[in-house]
Design an enzyme around this catalytic site. Structure first.
Site, PDB file in Angstrom:
ATOM      1  N   GLU A   1       0.850  -1.204   0.000  1.00 51.60           N
ATOM      2  CA  GLU A   1       0.000   0.000   0.000  1.00 51.60           C
ATOM      3  C   GLU A   1       0.883   1.251   0.000  1.00 51.60           C
ATOM      4  OE1 GLU A   1      -3.323   0.296  -0.197  1.00 51.60           O
ATOM      5  OE2 GLU A   1      -3.597  -1.873  -0.355  1.00 51.60           O
TER       6      GLU A   1
ATOM      7  N   SER B   1      16.776  13.333  19.072  1.00 54.59           N
ATOM      8  CA  SER B   1      16.120  12.118  19.578  1.00 54.59           C
ATOM      9  C   SER B   1      17.132  11.008  19.844  1.00 54.59           C
ATOM     10  CB  SER B   1      15.083  11.603  18.582  1.00 54.59           C
ATOM     11  OG  SER B   1      14.133  12.588  18.312  1.00 54.59           O
TER      12      SER B   1
ATOM     13  N   ALA C   1      20.030   7.949  23.857  1.00 57.09           N
ATOM     14  CA  ALA C   1      21.329   7.540  24.389  1.00 57.09           C
ATOM     15  C   ALA C   1      21.437   7.911  25.871  1.00 57.09           C
ATOM     16  CB  ALA C   1      22.450   8.183  23.587  1.00 57.09           C
TER      17      ALA C   1
ATOM     18  N   GLU D   1      15.850  -0.453  10.829  1.00 56.73           N
ATOM     19  CA  GLU D   1      14.698  -1.169  11.385  1.00 56.73           C
ATOM     20  C   GLU D   1      13.568  -1.101  10.361  1.00 56.73           C
ATOM     21  OE1 GLU D   1      13.112  -0.569  15.603  1.00 56.73           O
ATOM     22  OE2 GLU D   1      11.389   0.143  14.452  1.00 56.73           O
TER      23      GLU D   1
ATOM     24  N   HIS E   1       8.539  -6.831  12.943  1.00 60.94           N
ATOM     25  CA  HIS E   1       9.704  -5.948  12.952  1.00 60.94           C
ATOM     26  C   HIS E   1      10.965  -6.722  12.625  1.00 60.94           C
ATOM     27  CE1 HIS E   1       7.861  -2.980  16.126  1.00 60.94           C
ATOM     28  NE2 HIS E   1       7.056  -3.200  15.114  1.00 60.94           N
TER      29      HIS E   1
ATOM     30  N   LYS F   1       1.635  -7.618  21.203  1.00 63.73           N
ATOM     31  CA  LYS F   1       1.931  -7.025  22.510  1.00 63.73           C
ATOM     32  C   LYS F   1       0.661  -7.052  23.362  1.00 63.73           C
ATOM     33  CE  LYS F   1       5.912  -4.106  21.773  1.00 63.73           C
ATOM     34  NZ  LYS F   1       6.525  -2.793  22.053  1.00 63.73           N
TER      35      LYS F   1
ATOM     36  N   ARG G   1       8.781   1.753   7.243  1.00 60.75           N
ATOM     37  CA  ARG G   1       7.522   1.083   7.558  1.00 60.75           C
ATOM     38  C   ARG G   1       6.862   0.701   6.239  1.00 60.75           C
ATOM     39  NH1 ARG G   1       4.637   4.470  11.614  1.00 60.75           N
ATOM     40  NH2 ARG G   1       6.036   3.417  13.059  1.00 60.75           N
TER      41      ARG G   1
HETATM   42  P1  GTP Z   1      11.887   1.252  21.214  1.00 56.32           P
HETATM   43  O1  GTP Z   1      12.983   1.554  22.174  1.00 56.32           O
HETATM   44  O2  GTP Z   1      10.645   2.081  21.414  1.00 56.32           O
HETATM   45  O3  GTP Z   1      12.350   1.313  19.797  1.00 56.32           O
HETATM   46  O4  GTP Z   1      11.380  -0.238  21.520  1.00 56.32           O
HETATM   47  P2  GTP Z   1      12.118  -1.630  21.316  1.00 56.32           P
HETATM   48  O5  GTP Z   1      13.554  -1.434  21.108  1.00 56.32           O
HETATM   49  O6  GTP Z   1      11.640  -2.554  22.399  1.00 56.32           O
HETATM   50  O7  GTP Z   1      11.566  -2.141  19.913  1.00 56.32           O
HETATM   51  P3  GTP Z   1      10.147  -2.649  19.461  1.00 56.32           P
HETATM   52  O8  GTP Z   1      10.461  -3.518  18.289  1.00 56.32           O
HETATM   53  O9  GTP Z   1       9.349  -3.268  20.544  1.00 56.32           O
HETATM   54  O10 GTP Z   1       9.384  -1.335  18.993  1.00 56.32           O
HETATM   55  C1  GTP Z   1       9.960  -0.473  18.076  1.00 56.32           C
HETATM   56  C2  GTP Z   1       8.925   0.397  17.388  1.00 56.32           C
HETATM   57  O11 GTP Z   1       7.713  -0.316  17.123  1.00 56.32           O
HETATM   58  C3  GTP Z   1       8.468   1.609  18.143  1.00 56.32           C
HETATM   59  O12 GTP Z   1       9.358   2.673  17.992  1.00 56.32           O
HETATM   60  C4  GTP Z   1       7.123   1.889  17.471  1.00 56.32           C
HETATM   61  O13 GTP Z   1       7.313   2.466  16.185  1.00 56.32           O
HETATM   62  C5  GTP Z   1       6.596   0.506  17.257  1.00 56.32           C
HETATM   63  N1  GTP Z   1       5.811   0.042  18.415  1.00 56.32           N
HETATM   64  C6  GTP Z   1       6.175  -0.884  19.319  1.00 56.32           C
HETATM   65  N2  GTP Z   1       5.212  -1.075  20.233  1.00 56.32           N
HETATM   66  C7  GTP Z   1       4.200  -0.258  19.914  1.00 56.32           C
HETATM   67  C8  GTP Z   1       2.905   0.003  20.487  1.00 56.32           C
HETATM   68  O14 GTP Z   1       2.505  -0.564  21.487  1.00 56.32           O
HETATM   69  N3  GTP Z   1       2.137   0.935  19.858  1.00 56.32           N
HETATM   70  C9  GTP Z   1       2.532   1.577  18.743  1.00 56.32           C
HETATM   71  N4  GTP Z   1       1.694   2.477  18.198  1.00 56.32           N
HETATM   72  N5  GTP Z   1       3.747   1.365  18.176  1.00 56.32           N
HETATM   73  C10 GTP Z   1       4.565   0.460  18.757  1.00 56.32           C
HETATM   74 MG    MG Z   2      11.903   2.687  18.289  1.00 54.65          MG
END
Ligand code: GTP
Ligand code: MG
Length: 232
Positions: free
Chosen positions: A74, A85, A90, A175, A156, A148, A113
């Site tokens: 899509e 950020s 960090a 990512e 991911h 989750k 994405r």
């Molecule tokens: P971050 O430190 O936030 O990057 O988390 P992580 O290292 O545990 O990685 P994870 O793969 O769990 O999540 C990375 C990314 O997935 C986030 O930055 C969001 O873009 C997305 N994401 C993860 N969990 C959620 C959620 O509960 N809601 C939403 N809207 N996005 C999520």
């Molecule tokens: Mg993230």
């Protein structure tokens, strides 16, 4: 009323309001200043890696459309995390502001994405992309097989993407998130709601969001079912 007069807010050309800059931790503000040119180079590397990812996905998309007369993607969105950020993350993780350390420790500096049409396309596009011999798969988190607790669903992965510079090949960490439109719709709005509560969502809102995620999942299942019927 209380609204400030137009033009009264001090907004530098970068778009970051001065009020935000003054609220930065001093170490972050200082690093932003002294590491400016390093961060520009950094940004270039990650942008180039994202260009690679996007262009490879577009090739797969065009080929898939050609072969199967149907486009599974899509849309694709990419972003590079701002220096601010990166430094905030960090700081939160207790990392030193060493660029090589940041490169290995912060794996979402470059993010792509990929929003696909039907549930099966998530894995289909993921497999096609990560099967490329020079894409190294470093990590997979399957939040579709195991959503989750709040209902979040997406696939991911973290990959190394080779980028050819004048100085040689650099393996850049990216990512990539793969999800359907329904998963994307839910995640975007959940993010906005979450933001309002500053991470502290009341339990009944969490319950409702999780229920809404189930509805999105049901919609994906129905559309996948329909898709299979019309393709027979
Ligand atoms: P971050 O430190 O936030 O990057 O988390 P992580 O290292 O545990 O990685 P994870 O793969 O769990 O999540 C990375 C990314 O997935 C986030 O930055 C969001 O873009 C997305 N994401 C993860 N969990 C959620 C959620 O509960 N809601 C939403 N809207 N996005 C999520
Ligand atoms: Mg993230």
């Amino acid at each position: 009323g209380d609204a400030p007069a137009p033009g009264s807010a001090l907004v530098p050309l970068s778009g970051t309001p001065v009020s935000d800059l003054t609220r930065l931790p001093p170490a972050v503000a200082q690093a932003l200043d002294t590491m400016r040119s390093e961060f520009e180079r950094f940004d270039l590397e990650y942008r180039s890696a994202l260009n690679q990812v996007e262009s490879r996905l577009e090739v797969l998309q065009d080929e898939f459309t050609h072969l199967h007369d149907y486009n599974p993607i899509e849309h694709i969105a990419t972003r590079v995390k701002s220096a601010q950020s990166i430094l905030r993350k960090a700081t939160a993780r207790g990392l030193t502001f060493d660029l090589d350390a940041l490169r290995t420790e912060i794996t979402d500096i470059a993010g792509a994405r990929v929003v696909v049409s039907f549930s099966a396309d998530v894995y289909r596009v993921f497999e096609l992309f990560t099967a490329q011999p020079d894409i190294e798969l470093l990590q997979v988190k399957d939040y579709i097989a195991e959503p989750k607790a709040n209902g979040y669903r997406s696939l991911h992965c973290i990959v190394h993407v080779p980028v050819h510079f004048s100085t040689g090949v650099k393996l850049v960490v990216v990512e990539v998130q793969f999800r359907t439109s329904a998963m994307d719709f839910w995640a975007s709005l959940e993010h906005k709601i979450n933001y309002k509560f500053d991470g502290d969502i009341p339990p009944h809102i969490v319950t409702e969001l999780t229920a809404a995620a189930d509805v999105a999942n049901e919609l994906d299942a129905r559309m996948e079912h329909l898709h299979r019927q019309v393709r027979m």
